[in-house]
Design an enzyme around this catalytic site. Structure first.
Site, mmCIF file in Angstrom:
data_model
loop_
_atom_site.group_PDB
_atom_site.id
_atom_site.type_symbol
_atom_site.label_atom_id
_atom_site.label_comp_id
_atom_site.label_asym_id
_atom_site.label_seq_id
_atom_site.Cartn_x
_atom_site.Cartn_y
_atom_site.Cartn_z
ATOM 1 N N LYS A 1 0.849 -1.202 0.000
ATOM 2 C CA LYS A 1 0.000 0.000 0.000
ATOM 3 C C LYS A 1 0.878 1.242 0.000
ATOM 4 O O LYS A 1 1.916 1.270 0.696
ATOM 5 C CB LYS A 1 -0.890 -0.047 1.253
ATOM 6 C CG LYS A 1 -1.983 1.013 1.342
ATOM 7 C CD LYS A 1 -2.854 0.764 2.585
ATOM 8 C CE LYS A 1 -3.942 1.811 2.749
ATOM 9 N NZ LYS A 1 -4.792 1.526 3.946
ATOM 10 N N SER B 1 -7.398 -1.660 -0.181
ATOM 11 C CA SER B 1 -6.299 -2.105 -1.046
ATOM 12 C C SER B 1 -6.224 -3.614 -1.238
ATOM 13 O O SER B 1 -5.137 -4.180 -1.339
ATOM 14 C CB SER B 1 -4.986 -1.556 -0.502
ATOM 15 O OG SER B 1 -4.850 -1.861 0.862
ATOM 16 N N SER C 1 -9.634 -0.870 7.172
ATOM 17 C CA SER C 1 -9.083 -0.967 5.822
ATOM 18 C C SER C 1 -8.355 -2.262 5.476
ATOM 19 O O SER C 1 -7.773 -2.363 4.392
ATOM 20 C CB SER C 1 -8.174 0.227 5.529
ATOM 21 O OG SER C 1 -8.939 1.403 5.550
#
Lengths: 447, 447
Positions: free
Chosen positions: A83, A152, A172
């Site tokens: 990421k 991601s 996330s």
């Protein structure tokens, strides 16, 4: 990636063995992934930075090292994505913000350094939301490009790489894993060093991983985990040993508790139904429990800690170019600037209280089972979707994994989240392995 | 206690040896101290709680244990006083406030438990300011009852006990040691557990000790130091070993730096003069250095952390009886309630910055030398005097000791403060021992 292709995909652990034994070269692997990237990236926009020539050069070095008989790391020759909030000495690191456009770190983050030391090929940097907060990047969901990927996980879901490193300060890792139908593992807070990673909230920032099977997630975490004096949340400890331990238990069926959690009201009807069915299937191996009453406030407590720390760590930099900051992030920062030290300390004390209560729960149960997200990935790219089912576990620093074992009404993937006690990452993975086995057995019977 | 009496006082370490070897009984010792207390307590008001019968009973048990040949701890039969903010199962613990009047803890604090395990006799509880903050108790300075003692050092200075345990969140070990002419040692933050101690500010609260020589202070800290999972600031570590290591070095003369510190403007002319003379005497063994510019703000930074944590930890309890809270403490709490999370985090970040800067300084110097207080104990009992020369070292968690080697213009004691790197408590004591030797040698020559 179709189901057929996925079954053919050997996974990173097998790939690493094949590479070590010379059955495949790093160059061949990288070419295969680059081909898929070339085909799908124009549609999916997974990459913030990708340099095929640099990826090939790393692969050639990896192959040369193997041919020269040098010692090989556990991920030797395996391509991994990172990421774009983790510093890399070879790729830019721009934190998903025009403010950081062209930023080129001089040093690798702990994550990048450990990947390289393990022999991995840093394939490229994956798109992040703006400073890993709310404002999305251009990435689309591989299962339906009209929907958000939630974070991601898309590149792994699309078969552009077998493994990727992400982060979770709210949801996330777990949410995009759920939306994209891959395994997402957020280990215990402090298991993986955040040196050289965008510092948003030291209390909440976690490093996490995406993979297409539990073995691969375990292998990647083993490579990344370790004490780092530069990250005070890490502790000196023995090796995490997840990959080695994954299949050695549990010998008894695990004790699982179903927890609705503080965000249950957000759960969509189909999600409630999917968990009802799963509960039915698990029978008396799953006990429904309620968390004590103070947990109802958990997402508010998370937000207090989050915005206060965000304002401290990002505020000064962003104040220099407010016109380049999204309205969402501007609002978060303003909220954070107003938080009183009293409320901030109160929130941290509440986290400690939650953890003491959870210690009791984990004395009785091996893991908690709860949704990873309110439902399937929402339509549109304006938002990455709700992290409401993740905030509590991020706040508490408990390890959590999202398993792609459910399906929503539109045929999109739906994750089942398992949570274990802090430090019990191996137990979490063993329970996850058991559950995945149970569910695929049932799927086999149903055929 | 006169100079003659002080020279006759054998000190706790010698006392403990005499007790072990049967040259004196605990009962005899306790009687001697009770006699002095009976004589001076009506004038000095050192005790919050004292029960002579209970002290005698403990002494008899100690003597019986010795006679029965049981294993004896390092403080077996030695009377020790404890500041009335440390929970004791036998004595009330009232935190110097009418709000806590009659409070009887069920369990010993870590400090009390460790003292008892070492065989010490808990003689009584010494007076504390209101919740260990600003509003003074009735205690008077033994050197001049018209002056403040500055904190809980008076009983040791008056010869009512050889050892006492105190605490420092701002200056309450170093300052009273200076005002009362005894040794005050505040070890590294986290060396001694604060379990069962009034929680005012976890970042700043330190346990400290008072004694009449360095050996005794070292012996007491060795007894109190140790890891305690209930106090997150403590760390698993080997024994502090201060008493054993005190006289084993330094073989080379230490490198000392004179630091004015952020409060130098408050230093009285006579204090400046005393330190000028000391510097002259030490010659090139003492180098004057300036701390970097951000240190000028240190006392403000300390206050931000202090008031914010005070408001969180004491605020809710005190809000229930505001009429029983002093104006000084009310103001502190109001200030603390207004602190923003942003400023609180900024203050903690500044402390980290100070510590990184100090790491550099302590790379070059064994210890810093600086005043313990602006001057001698001020007249009156309305205030315990300024902690301004202590706040920085409390904030940074560095070990500090006040040595009673100077004298003010009124003939009152004046402390010389030495500060070392965090964790370097033994080095601090060795340097202190060297400095005390230097000064008393010079005094001998001067006669």
């Amino acid at each position: 990636m179709t189901g057929e292709e996925r079954r053919q995909d050997p996974g990173a652990a097998v790939m690493a063995r094949d590479l070590r034994e010379g059955r495949v070269s790093a160059r061949e692997l990288v070419e295969a992934y680059l081909a898929r990237i070339a085909a799908d990236e124009p549609r999916l926009h997974c990459f913030a930075h990708l340099d095929p020539a640099h990826a090939r050069a790393q692969a050639e070095l990896a192959d040369a090292a193997r041919q020269a008989g040098r010692p090989l790391g556990p991920l030797h020759g395996v391509p991994v994505g990172i990421k774009d909030i983790f510093d890399t000495a070879d790729y830019p690191t721009e934190h998903g913000s025009p403010i950081m456009a062209g930023r080129r770190p001089r040093e690798d983050s702990a994550v990048a350094a450990r990947l390289r030391a393990a022999g991995a090929i840093v394939l490229g940097k994956t798109v992040t939301t703006e400073f890993a907060t709310f404002a999305p990047g251009p990435t689309r969901n591989p299962h339906d490009p009209a929907r958000t990927p939630g974070g991601s996980a898309a590149a792994v879901a699309a078969g552009m790489m077998p493994l990727a490193v992400g982060s979770q300060t709210n949801g996330s890792v777990i949410r995009p894993a759920s939306f994209c139908g891959v395994y997402g593992l957020k280990p215990t807070h402090g298991l993986i060093s955040r040196r050289g990673c965008l510092l948003q909230s030291p209390t909440l920032d976690h490093v996490g991983v995406f993979a297409r099977c539990l073995e691969d997630a375990a292998l990647l975490v083993d490579v990344l985990a370790g004490h780092d004096p530069a990250d005070r949340a890490t502790r000196p400890s023995a090796s995490s040993g997840l990959a080695r331990g994954l299949h050695t238990g549990p010998s008894l069926p695990p004790r699982l508790a179903f927890v609705q959690g503080p965000a249950w009201e957000e759960a969509e009807p189909a999600t409630r139904e999917a968990f009802r069915e799963l509960a039915q299937h698990l029978g008396d191996r799953l006990v429904a429990i309620d968390l004590p009453e103070p947990f109802a406030e958990a997402n508010k407590v998370h937000r207090t800690v989050w915005t206060a720390e965000l304002a401290h760590h990002l505020g000064p930099d962003l104040a220099r170019a407010p016109e380049l900051v999204s309205p969402q992030l501007t609002e978060l920062l303003e909220d954070g600037r107003r938080v009183l030290a009293l409320d901030y300390q109160g929130a941290l004390a509440m986290r400690d209280l939650y953890n003491r209560a959870l210690d009791e729960v984990f004395h009785e149960f091996d893991a908690l089972l709860t949704p990873a997200a309110p439902g399937e990935a929402p339509q549109g790219l304006e938002s990455t979707g709700s992290p409401a089912f993740c905030s509590l576990w991020t706040l508490c620093g408990t390890p959590a994994v999202s398993l792609p074992i459910l399906e929503g009404p539109a045929g999109m993937p739906l994750g089942c989240q398992l949570v274990a006690a802090r430090g019990d990452d191996l137990r979490l993975l063993r329970v996850a392995d058991w559950l995945v086995g149970m569910v695929s057995e049932a799927a086999g019977e149903g055929r």
